[in-house]
Design an enzyme around this catalytic site. Structure first.
Site, mmCIF file in Angstrom:
data_model
loop_
_atom_site.group_PDB
_atom_site.id
_atom_site.type_symbol
_atom_site.label_atom_id
_atom_site.label_comp_id
_atom_site.label_asym_id
_atom_site.label_seq_id
_atom_site.Cartn_x
_atom_site.Cartn_y
_atom_site.Cartn_z
ATOM 1 N N CYS A 1 0.823 -1.207 0.000
ATOM 2 C CA CYS A 1 0.000 0.000 0.000
ATOM 3 C C CYS A 1 0.861 1.262 0.000
ATOM 4 O O CYS A 1 1.612 1.506 0.947
ATOM 5 C CB CYS A 1 -0.905 -0.055 1.231
ATOM 6 N N CYS B 1 0.213 3.699 2.867
ATOM 7 C CA CYS B 1 0.732 3.112 4.115
ATOM 8 C C CYS B 1 2.218 3.437 4.263
ATOM 9 O O CYS B 1 2.691 3.727 5.368
ATOM 10 C CB CYS B 1 0.548 1.597 4.125
#
Length: 105
Positions: free
Chosen positions: A26, A29
């Protein structure tokens, strides 16, 4: 989480615990990593910050209904007291932690 404590033990203490539910694949993230480091430096011992990989810990993600990553949840006494998905700026995280850390004193 090298302390040997279970997730529920870690989030059940007096100290607020900010949990970053993330995934290695991600992009947002990965953007959270330096933000979390900055937040940890600013809040010091007032709160603990841990990261949970949703791919390696699907039960924890499912239990707290994490549908997207990153999702940040602040726990106090084992209960979620704040949550937000997406990239959150450090100053906002510090404000949220400060607001909840004061309540334990």
């Amino acid at each position: 989480m090298s302390s040997g404590k279970s997730f529920s033990e870690i989030i059940s203490g007096e100290q607020p615990v900010l949990v970053d539910f993330y995934a290695t694949w991600c992009g947002p993230c990965q953007m959270m990593q330096p933000i979390l480091q900055e937040t940890a430096a600013k809040v010091g011992p007032k709160a603990k910050i841990i990261k949970i990989d949703v791919d390696k810990n699907p039960l924890a993600a499912s239990k707290f209904q994490v549908r997207g990553v990153p999702t940040l949840i602040l726990f106090q006494h084992g209960k979620p007291v704040w949550r937000q998905s997406g990239v959150v700026p450090a100053h906002q995280l510090v404000q949220v932690i400060d607001r909840h850390a004061v309540e334990t004193v």
